[in-house]
Design a protein around this motif. Structure first.
Motif, PDB file in Angstrom:
ATOM      1  N   GLY A   8      42.527  14.621 -63.286  1.00  0.00           N
ATOM      2  CA  GLY A   8      41.850  15.177 -64.462  1.00  0.00           C
ATOM      3  C   GLY A   8      41.531  16.650 -64.361  1.00  0.00           C
ATOM      4  N   ARG A   9      42.002  17.329 -63.295  1.00  0.00           N
ATOM      5  CA  ARG A   9      41.647  18.732 -63.096  1.00  0.00           C
ATOM      6  C   ARG A   9      42.036  19.606 -64.293  1.00  0.00           C
ATOM      7  N   SER A  10      43.259  19.459 -64.787  1.00  0.00           N
ATOM      8  CA  SER A  10      43.731  20.293 -65.901  1.00  0.00           C
ATOM      9  C   SER A  10      42.900  20.063 -67.155  1.00  0.00           C
ATOM     10  N   PHE A  11      42.579  18.791 -67.410  1.00  0.00           N
ATOM     11  CA  PHE A  11      41.788  18.455 -68.599  1.00  0.00           C
ATOM     12  C   PHE A  11      40.388  19.048 -68.495  1.00  0.00           C
ATOM     13  N   PHE A  12      39.744  18.868 -67.337  1.00  0.00           N
ATOM     14  CA  PHE A  12      38.382  19.371 -67.157  1.00  0.00           C
ATOM     15  C   PHE A  12      38.349  20.900 -67.200  1.00  0.00           C
ATOM     16  N   SER A  13      39.382  21.546 -66.660  1.00  0.00           N
ATOM     17  CA  SER A  13      39.400  23.013 -66.673  1.00  0.00           C
ATOM     18  C   SER A  13      39.544  23.538 -68.097  1.00  0.00           C
ATOM     19  N   GLY A  14      40.246  22.791 -68.947  1.00  0.00           N
ATOM     20  CA  GLY A  14      40.337  23.172 -70.359  1.00  0.00           C
ATOM     21  C   GLY A  14      39.016  23.001 -71.082  1.00  0.00           C
ATOM     22  N   ILE A  15      38.308  21.905 -70.759  1.00  0.00           N
ATOM     23  CA  ILE A  15      37.000  21.652 -71.373  1.00  0.00           C
ATOM     24  C   ILE A  15      35.994  22.725 -70.971  1.00  0.00           C
TER      25      ILE A  15
ATOM     26  N   ILE B 239      33.060  28.803 -75.489  1.00  0.00           N
ATOM     27  CA  ILE B 239      33.484  30.059 -76.101  1.00  0.00           C
ATOM     28  C   ILE B 239      33.905  29.864 -77.551  1.00  0.00           C
ATOM     29  N   VAL B 240      34.155  28.608 -77.938  1.00  0.00           N
ATOM     30  CA  VAL B 240      34.556  28.313 -79.316  1.00  0.00           C
ATOM     31  C   VAL B 240      33.359  28.385 -80.262  1.00  0.00           C
ATOM     32  N   LEU B 241      32.149  28.207 -79.732  1.00  0.00           N
ATOM     33  CA  LEU B 241      30.948  28.211 -80.573  1.00  0.00           C
ATOM     34  C   LEU B 241      30.482  29.638 -80.828  1.00  0.00           C
ATOM     35  N   PRO B 242      30.409  30.089 -82.082  1.00  0.00           N
ATOM     36  CA  PRO B 242      29.772  31.382 -82.368  1.00  0.00           C
ATOM     37  C   PRO B 242      28.317  31.348 -81.914  1.00  0.00           C
ATOM     38  N   SER B 243      27.752  32.513 -81.640  1.00  0.00           N
ATOM     39  CA  SER B 243      26.420  32.577 -81.043  1.00  0.00           C
ATOM     40  C   SER B 243      25.380  31.838 -81.872  1.00  0.00           C
TER      41      SER B 243
ATOM     42  N   HIS C 140      22.074  31.234 -73.091  1.00  0.00           N
ATOM     43  CA  HIS C 140      22.911  32.295 -72.529  1.00  0.00           C
ATOM     44  C   HIS C 140      23.804  31.766 -71.413  1.00  0.00           C
ATOM     45  N   ALA C 141      23.231  30.958 -70.522  1.00  0.00           N
ATOM     46  CA  ALA C 141      24.028  30.416 -69.411  1.00  0.00           C
ATOM     47  C   ALA C 141      25.171  29.553 -69.933  1.00  0.00           C
ATOM     48  N   TYR C 142      24.886  28.743 -70.954  1.00  0.00           N
ATOM     49  CA  TYR C 142      25.914  27.861 -71.525  1.00  0.00           C
ATOM     50  C   TYR C 142      27.020  28.657 -72.210  1.00  0.00           C
ATOM     51  N   THR C 143      26.642  29.658 -72.996  1.00  0.00           N
ATOM     52  CA  THR C 143      27.634  30.384 -73.793  1.00  0.00           C
ATOM     53  C   THR C 143      28.331  31.502 -73.029  1.00  0.00           C
ATOM     54  N   MET C 144      27.734  31.967 -71.918  1.00  0.00           N
ATOM     55  CA  MET C 144      28.279  33.142 -71.235  1.00  0.00           C
ATOM     56  C   MET C 144      28.937  32.856 -69.898  1.00  0.00           C
ATOM     57  N   TYR C 145      28.716  31.666 -69.316  1.00  0.00           N
ATOM     58  CA  TYR C 145      29.356  31.412 -68.025  1.00  0.00           C
ATOM     59  C   TYR C 145      30.885  31.442 -68.115  1.00  0.00           C
ATOM     60  N   PRO C 146      31.509  31.129 -69.305  1.00  0.00           N
ATOM     61  CA  PRO C 146      32.979  31.237 -69.353  1.00  0.00           C
ATOM     62  C   PRO C 146      33.507  32.619 -69.006  1.00  0.00           C
ATOM     63  N   TYR C 147      32.705  33.682 -69.217  1.00  0.00           N
ATOM     64  CA  TYR C 147      33.164  35.014 -68.827  1.00  0.00           C
ATOM     65  C   TYR C 147      33.426  35.074 -67.321  1.00  0.00           C
ATOM     66  N   PHE C 148      32.511  34.521 -66.534  1.00  0.00           N
ATOM     67  CA  PHE C 148      32.712  34.470 -65.079  1.00  0.00           C
ATOM     68  C   PHE C 148      33.826  33.488 -64.730  1.00  0.00           C
ATOM     69  N   TYR C 149      33.812  32.335 -65.369  1.00  0.00           N
ATOM     70  CA  TYR C 149      34.804  31.301 -65.059  1.00  0.00           C
ATOM     71  C   TYR C 149      36.228  31.819 -65.278  1.00  0.00           C
TER      72      TYR C 149
ATOM     73  N   LEU D  69      43.745  38.672 -83.288  1.00  0.00           N
ATOM     74  CA  LEU D  69      43.233  37.314 -83.511  1.00  0.00           C
ATOM     75  C   LEU D  69      41.854  37.142 -82.880  1.00  0.00           C
ATOM     76  N   LEU D  70      41.658  37.725 -81.690  1.00  0.00           N
ATOM     77  CA  LEU D  70      40.340  37.656 -81.069  1.00  0.00           C
ATOM     78  C   LEU D  70      39.309  38.407 -81.906  1.00  0.00           C
ATOM     79  N   ALA D  71      39.707  39.562 -82.460  1.00  0.00           N
ATOM     80  CA  ALA D  71      38.815  40.312 -83.345  1.00  0.00           C
ATOM     81  C   ALA D  71      38.473  39.483 -84.585  1.00  0.00           C
ATOM     82  N   PHE D  72      39.444  38.746 -85.107  1.00  0.00           N
ATOM     83  CA  PHE D  72      39.198  37.891 -86.275  1.00  0.00           C
ATOM     84  C   PHE D  72      38.179  36.806 -85.936  1.00  0.00           C
ATOM     85  N   VAL D  73      38.350  36.193 -84.766  1.00  0.00           N
ATOM     86  CA  VAL D  73      37.408  35.161 -84.309  1.00  0.00           C
ATOM     87  C   VAL D  73      35.996  35.724 -84.221  1.00  0.00           C
ATOM     88  N   GLN D  74      35.873  36.894 -83.630  1.00  0.00           N
ATOM     89  CA  GLN D  74      34.556  37.508 -83.465  1.00  0.00           C
ATOM     90  C   GLN D  74      33.955  37.878 -84.823  1.00  0.00           C
TER      91      GLN D  74
END
Length: 561
Positions: A94-101, A106-110, A154-163, A491-496
């Motif tokens: 399940g490594r690939s699946f969990f790494s995608g999750i 990052i999909v959630l706007p602030s 903040h920890a929930y929404t921002m840890y993907p930057y480090f990850y 596309l990233l600018a559009f998302v933001q």
């Protein structure tokens, strides 16, 4: 030939300089000048008021902003870095699946993310209330709010930057370097501290910068969760709505100074050493987890983490089916139907914010697309005096907090100027697309730079040597090569832009209110289901754009940061 090349460079630079001077530098200078005005006079009184003995609120807000931002960096690193090591270095079911999750936050706007956390873990949240009923308690066992709530969000929404940044760096680390250190007698901790960690420093610095600056500019979490806790981004908003634009300008200057100081410090820290590797071109390898107990413990922890990570998305989806007025005093929602989505497509007043967001994001990103191509080409492929200064101006909107960019535009365009073509832009439809355009120029320029730097100059020169004009060569040779990078940044600018809240709350009008503002309006009217439905529209748009960027342009999330 030299004169012809110079003419091309000058023709490229003219529109770039006009845009950057008119919409980045001029508004920033206006805010700086406004911070020295008081009742029509030029004075230091605003700064005296900010730092003086009567300015406890402002100083408290400044310290709180820095304190929360530093803790957000620490917490995000404590989550993101271990996850990056686990998913990059070890192989288990399940490594690939969990790494995608793991990148789902990052999909959630602030604003939507904060809203989902409130519904899940707030004082009247589903989980605390459920635990209260289950354990037969008189009060809810816990609820998030204040500093703790802000830090958790903040920890929930921002840890993907480090990850994502650390994962990308680990994939580029030559395993032979670590193996050599181990063969020389160094233990695992020694190998990590003396070999791996120094090589990860650029990624850690980049992630720290992102988290600190995003946290300093954070508006949604403090706005909804802070209670009486003051942060500087909120102080700017309160000064603006109270009509004290001079103090708002002063607070904006100080917030910008703190963010830019941290940026310069981290750049200095990174530049102290050389982090290049003498790589053999060998990719990172993963160790198979052979211990059955450890393997299934990791799978179990992965499932638990997946549930925790997806709960905000799940509660948002479920509550979007709750019709208006059916969940007010009740502990749990009990009625579900498609009413909120039906109204989105039948009631023009409810659909208007969605249409506004799409139109404004489209125009902003169209501008970013064209401007990003021209600017990146000039920065990467042309030689001219002042290139570093131009690069700084391009990246300035990303270094400034969103509330500061909003205040810059208010102070620059609340009167007629040459850059607004003799019009007052504040209070019009076009002020928000302009704000989105300015905010997200760096995303397109940065992603395009990465592709242009990899393009061999000889490709362009070969086409011109065969008789092709520069414009034809650029259109038929250069553009097709750099298009994936340009589109990924666009596309990233559009998302933001679709999820942007801090600049929107300062600049919107009734006619151009975007989805994020309408979500706030629905929350104020306690119409939680409609707010959730708007949130799902935002999440859906962001998910579609991310899928398109990956499937069609091969752009992974970490490459867009």
């Amino acid at each position: 030939m030299l004169n012809a090349e110079r003419r091309k460079t000058i023709l490229l630079l003219i529109p770039i300089i006009l845009v950057l001077v008119g919409y980045v530098l001029y508004p920033t200078i206006e805010t700086f000048i406004e911070s020295f005005r008081k009742n029509g006079s030029f004075t230091l009184q605003n700064y005296v008021d900010f730092f003086g003995p009567k300015a406890k609120a402002n100083l408290e807000a400044l310290w709180n902003s820095v304190y929360i931002s530093l803790l957000s960096v620490l917490l995000s690193a404590c989550i993101g870095v271990p996850l990056a090591f686990i998913f990059t270095r070890y192989n288990f079911p399940g490594r690939s699946f969990f790494s995608g999750i793991a990148i789902m936050p990052i999909v959630l706007p602030s604003l939507v993310g904060v809203m989902a956390f409130m519904w899940l873990y707030g004082e009247a949240g589903i989980i605390p209330v459920a635990l209260q009923d289950l354990l037969n308690l008189e009060e809810v066992p816990f609820s998030i709010g204040g500093v703790t709530g802000i830090l958790l969000v903040h920890a929930y929404t921002m840890y993907p930057y480090f990850y994502m940044t650390v994962s990308s760096a680990l994939n580029n680390v030559d395993p032979s370097l670590e193996e050599s250190a181990a063969n020389l007698g160094s233990g695992r901790l020694g190998v990590f501290w003396k070999v791996t960690f120094p090589l990860l420093t650029p990624a850690l610095v980049a992630a720290s910068l992102l988290v600190f600056m995003v946290s300093m500019a954070s508006f949604s979490a403090p706005f909804l969760l802070a209670g009486g806790y003051r942060v500087l981004s909120l102080q700017i908003y309160f000064s603006k709505i109270n009509g004290d634009l001079e103090m708002a300008a002063t607070q904006s200057v100080i917030l910008s100074a703190v963010s830019i100081t941290f940026l310069l410090f981290m750049r200095w820290f990174q530049s102290r050493r050389d982090y290049r590797m003498g790589s053999k071109g060998i990719g990172a390898h993963r160790s198979e987890v052979n211990n059955p107990l450890l393997k299934w413990v990791m799978v179990f922890l992965g499932v638990v983490a997946m549930i925790v990570l997806l709960l905000p998305h799940a509660v948002l989806a479920i509550l979007s089916f709750v019709p208006e007025g059916s969940w007010t005093w009740q502990k749990y929602p009990s009625t579900f139907n498609l009413e909120n989505y039906r109204l989105l497509f039948e009631d023009p007043n409810i659909w208007d914010p969605v249409r506004n967001s799409l139109i404004m994001a489209f125009f902003a990103c169209l501008g970013c697309f064209v401007f990003g191509i021209i600017t990146s080409y000039a920065l990467v492929k042309r030689k001219f005096f002042g290139k570093n200064l131009l690069d700084i101006l391009v990246m300035l909107p990303w270094a400034l907090p969103a509330t500061v960019v909003g205040m810059n535009l208010i102070l620059a365009f609340n009167s007629k100027s040459i850059f607004s073509f003799g019009q007052v832009l504040v209070g019009t439809f076009w002020i928000l697309p302009l704000a989105y355009f300015i905010r997200f120029i760096p995303l397109v320029v940065r992603s395009t730079n990465a592709v242009l730097e990899q393009m061999d100059d000889s490709i362009e020169e070969a086409a011109q040597n065969l008789g092709a004009r520069w414009l034809y060569t650029f259109r038929r040779v250069v553009l097709p090569i750099i298009m994936p990078g340009v589109l990924s940044g666009t596309l990233l600018a559009f998302v933001q832009a679709v999820g942007e809240f801090p600049t929107s709350v300062l600049l919107y009008t009734l006619d151009n209110r975007p989805i994020s503002i309408e979500i706030m309006n629905q929350l104020r009217m306690f119409n939680l289901g409609q707010a959730a439905a708007y949130g799902m529209i935002q999440v859906g748009l962001i998910a579609i754009v991310m899928i398109i960027s990956y499937k069609f342009f091969g752009v992974k999330s970490e490459n867009t940061l």
